[in-house]
Design a protein around this motif. Structure first.
Motif, PDB file in Angstrom:
ATOM      1  N   SER A 127       3.623  -1.734   4.244  1.00 54.11           N
ATOM      2  CA  SER A 127       4.236  -0.587   3.927  1.00 54.11           C
ATOM      3  C   SER A 127       5.834  -0.687   3.679  1.00 54.11           C
TER       4      SER A 127
ATOM      5  N   ASN B  36       0.076   3.168   8.826  1.00 54.37           N
ATOM      6  CA  ASN B  36      -0.519   2.175   8.118  1.00 54.37           C
ATOM      7  C   ASN B  36      -0.803   0.858   8.970  1.00 54.37           C
TER       8      ASN B  36
ATOM      9  N   LYS C 168      -3.501  -1.376   7.322  1.00 57.60           N
ATOM     10  CA  LYS C 168      -3.492  -1.380   6.145  1.00 57.60           C
ATOM     11  C   LYS C 168      -2.846  -2.307   5.157  1.00 57.60           C
TER      12      LYS C 168
ATOM     13  N   VAL D 181       0.715  -1.357   0.070  1.00 58.67           N
ATOM     14  CA  VAL D 181       0.058  -0.173   0.097  1.00 58.67           C
ATOM     15  C   VAL D 181       0.892   1.350   0.169  1.00 58.67           C
TER      16      VAL D 181
ATOM     17  N   SER E 218      -2.768   3.655   0.718  1.00 59.38           N
ATOM     18  CA  SER E 218      -3.398   3.283   2.108  1.00 59.38           C
ATOM     19  C   SER E 218      -4.825   3.812   2.231  1.00 59.38           C
TER      20      SER E 218
END
Lengths: 481, 350
Positions: A219, A211, A216, A185, A259
């Motif tokens: 990352s 995140n 999410k 993301v 995200s």
């Protein structure tokens, strides 16, 4: 009058007060060299953990490299892990603790060389984690060897003549590779070489950690970082070296930031309740093994070898016999020939059904052979014990068996199945014939077992197989009694 | 007794589920693939984790992570995959992480073949990775034991905070038998004093680094002490018709199944053969094998599907007071009861 804001300089709460895990007397400072970028990045992370109030729920994974000792510093759960494997470990840590913030903190050798596949695969799965990738173009911990990100022409202790791209390959641009995957993301590259870039790194660190907090997914923050010791440079020229040499090769960029529109990763809650576990495993449907054994049966134990082409129902004949034997309360075993042997060529399996504990599961001297094709007849009739039985598929086998010291039952197995309209019911013709020869199973009882033998199959399949058992049984009874 | 017909490989996964295993991380390899397949079928039904890792190395490191987070966790593989996992297993042992690893042995060395062999004995029983460590090794010989000993493996792993192997061969993994399914466990052990849960109370460190030489030596001595306790407490063996036996055949896994048949066959021929079967390979039944000398056996024959790896340990245990003979098959071949009987007759003139 505006009051001047008071600045309190203190260690962020993301760090442990006293570095108790660090050996030696200096428990208030890091092991990193002067001018190294790790300390700056550590601080940005520790501050973010404090500011977002997630120190308690954070777990840091430190693999091999200079950051092997990251666990000295972070006031979090810590796992020290093998070289390159942080993304694999972080995967299961995140799966085990889905509400935690999992940070994989890796150097360039760790992430892009020995752990190259692990980072790609964790990224590709979109694991809920942050990866901080410290790219300083060199192996620091081991004393300045070539890293996958070492620049073209750069001298290291293992590229004393400079990195030769013809023999050593090119510096790997990891962000660009990660950005080819669908799941991540947030993919960003920043640098620590001056204050404006440290501020940008700070923003990236905070975004990535948020995140993870918000589940999410994956990352990835690549940070260009100084290694004055490895580069054999003073700190200030090291900063300039990043700007002049590294950034042209590793452009600073936000490669991806999706995200905001990505839903949170959801993980199920494990079912552990014993009653529920038994329900899911269908304990209610287990065999009671309480069918009445036939005391007048010709056989009270049997070792049978079943053989033929792959696709002739060899394995399923054996499994059906073992299942029915189990229902009668016998000990049963079924051993297949397994692996590539099963593909295309001949297949065979061994089944034992007896009262006593079963020893060897392979029938090396079987009481009975069921041969579905000619090669199987030739191969296996030799090993039947004297006085044993041979059932063979007379539809496909035209030769006479060589053995005269065994009872021979030519049964048109394929023919019976074809007459019933489906060659696949050969297995149950076999089972019927076996029941008739041994007397161990009652065909009516086998019919009662259809719903468990063919669980989930349509009613008509069960009916057809019932007929197949009956036909196989009757053929033997009518022709060989 | 309620039973279900299933492969040994499946039975092990049932055992894991019943033992409260929350995660399976593995990579496919014949003849162990049904373990991953059945785990992929069953674990999601319980909201538990199944993940097909990108490599054997990744799988064992995922096991390391899950174990560090206090989960009961399982992986399974076969010879070449176990070789790849050894570094991670060493880390698990060095960090005192409980986990269960199933090895369905196949033929080697190299790619070898997928037939049954017992040639991973040394690499598993001797702690095949780097450093001073041992793993507990349980050697099931039936589908029932694949279930039962996998459950036991989780208990022992937690009891001693140590990796535990379930070591068997392709025959036991691939064969189907009727398995009585035990009751699921009702309570998982408390690991809150060391496991990492991502909470304020669990800010623990999972680690195998001891930079100071004295510290590392101390840790090694603690491990040695643990292994000594395991040696004292956890030896398990099975005997069959040993009371009046004059000759004893020793073997584990599928060899012990064949030996059982050989014992019955030998008795039909008037030969008093008995079976001694190690169920635990570490701890190895050293005292039990040493005592065979005092039981007056005429001969001891070790039967294995490897190149003498087991007989070496048998002879170490016998301390030179007797020497075990060896009957072995390799390459995917399984000894038969007949050939064991013939070997016994030939060696001992019976």
């Amino acid at each position: 009058m505006i009051m001047a804001q008071k600045t309190v300089l203190r260690k962020p709460r993301g760090f442990i007060d006293v570095y108790k895990h660090k050996p030696g007397a200096e428990k208030d400072r890091t092991h990193y060299c002067p001018g190294c970028g790790h300390g700056i990045l550590h601080k940005l992370i520790a501050e973010a953990l404090e500011d977002f109030d997630i120190v308690d729920k954070t777990i840091v994974i430190s693999p091999v490299g200079c950051s092997v000792f990251a666990y000295y510093y972070f006031h979090t759960g810590n796992l020290q892990v093998p070289h390159g494997r942080a993304p694999a470990v972080a995967t299961s840590v995140s799966r085990a603790n889905p509400d935690s913030v999992v940070i994989s903190y890796q150097g360039d050798g760790d992430l892009a060389a020995i752990g190259g596949n692990n980072i790609l695969q964790a990224a590709n799965r979109g694991e809920n984690m942050v990866v901080f990738f410290v790219n300083n173009a060199i192996y620091g911990m081991t004393g300045g060897q070539m890293a996958p990100t070492t620049l073209e022409g750069q001298k290291t202790t293992t590229t004393p003549y400079g990195r030769n791209v013809k023999t050593d390959g090119y510096p790997i641009q990891v962000c660009e590779i990660i950005n080819q995957l669908t799941a991540p993301v947030y993919v960003v590259r920043t640098s620590l070489h001056d204050m404006p870039n440290i501020r940008k790194t700070r923003a990236a660190v905070r975004k990535a950690i948020m995140n993870a907090r918000d589940k999410k997914g994956f990352s990835f923050v690549e940070v260009l970082s100084m290694c004055p010791s490895g580069w054999k440079m003073d700190s200030v020229p090291a900063q300039a070296w990043i700007k002049e040499n590294m950034i042209p090769r590793f452009p600073l960029n936000t490669f991806r930031d999706i995200s905001e529109n990505t839903p949170a990763v959801e993980r199920p809650v494990p079912v552990m309740d014993p009653a529920e576990v038994k329900k899911i495993l269908e304990y209610d449907a287990l065999s009671d093994s309480n069918l009445q054994k036939n005391s007048d049966a010709a056989y009270d134990k049997v070792a049978v070898r079943i053989a033929g082409f792959g696709g002739q129902g060899i394995m399923s004949t054996g499994i059906a016999l073992a299942n029915v034997g189990m229902e009668y309360g016998y000990n049963v075993s079924w051993l297949p020939s397994y692996g590539p042997e099963m593909r295309g060529g001949t297949a065979n399996c061994s089944v034992k059904i007896q009262e006593d504990t079963i020893g060897a599961s392979e029938c090396t001297e079987p009481d009975m052979v069921i041969a579905m094709n000619q090669p199987s007849l030739e191969k296996f009739e030799k090993i039947i014990v004297p006085g044993g039985a041979l059932i063979y598929n007379s539809t496909l086998i035209s030769i006479e068996p060589a053995r005269t010291d065994v009872k021979v039952y030519p049964v048109p197995i394929t023919g019976i199945a074809d007459e019933l309209g489906d060659t696949r019911v050969q297995s149950m013709v076999n089972v019927g014939a076996f029941a008739a020869v041994t007397g161990m199973f009652d065909p009516g009882e086998i019919e009662n077992l259809m719903s468990s033998l063919f669980k989930g199959k349509p009613e008509k399949v069960m009916k057809l197989n019932e007929k197949a058992v009956r036909k196989g049984y009757e053929y033997v009874k009518e022709n060989f009694s | 007794m309620p039973r279900k017909l299933m492969k040994g490989n499946y039975a092990a996964v049932y055992g894991a589920i019943l033992a409260g295993c929350k995660a399976y991380y593995g990579y496919p390899i014949t003849p162990a693939s049904e373990i991953a397949e059945s785990a992929s079928l069953l674990f999601p039904k319980f909201g538990r984790t199944f993940l097909q890792a990108e490599s054997e190395v990744a799988a064992i490191n995922m096991v390391y992570g899950a174990a560090g987070c206090g989960q009961r966790v399982l992986t399974g593989s076969s010879g070449p995959g176990i070789s790849l996992k050894q570094e991670g297993i060493s880390y698990c042992a060095g960090s005192a992480l409980p986990c269960v690893i199933i090895d369905i042995m196949r033929g080697g060395p190299g790619l070898g073949n997928i037939g049954p062999e017992q040639s991973d004995y040394n690499q598993v029983v001797k702690g095949g990775g780097h450093g001073n460590y041992k793993v507990i090794v349980l050697a099931p010989n039936s589908a029932q034991e694949m279930c039962d000993l996998t459950m036991l493996a989780f208990d022992l792993a937690d009891k001693y905070r140590n990796p535990v192997f379930v070591l068997t061969d392709g025959v036991i993994g691939q064969m189907m038998e009727a398995v009585e399914l035990p009751e699921p466990i009702t309570e998982l052990p408390d690991k809150s004093d060391w496991a990492v849960y991502g909470t304020a109370d669990s800010r623990h460190l999972i680690n195998s680094i001891y930079l100071d030489h004295d510290d590392l030596e101390k840790w090694n001595r603690e491990l040695m002490k643990k292994y000594k306790i395991i040696q004292k407490n956890e030896v398990r063996v099975e005997e069959y018709r040993m009371d009046d036996a004059e000759i004893v055949a020793i073997g584990y896994g599928s060899c012990s199944r064949v030996i059982r048949s050989a014992v019955d066959l030998a008795r039909e021929r008037g030969i008093k053969l008995g079976m001694f079967r190690p169920i635990t390979l570490f701890p190895f039944p050293v005292d039990e094998i040493a005592s065979l000398v005092d039981r007056g056996f005429k001969g001891i024959l070790t039967v294995e599907m490897s190149d003498g790896q087991l007989v070496d340990d048998v002879n170490l245990a016998l301390k030179g007071r007797m020497i075990s003979d060896l009957h072995n098959r390799m390459g995917g071949n399984v000894p038969s009861a007949q050939e064991i009987c013939e070997k016994v007759s030939e060696l001992y003139g019976v």
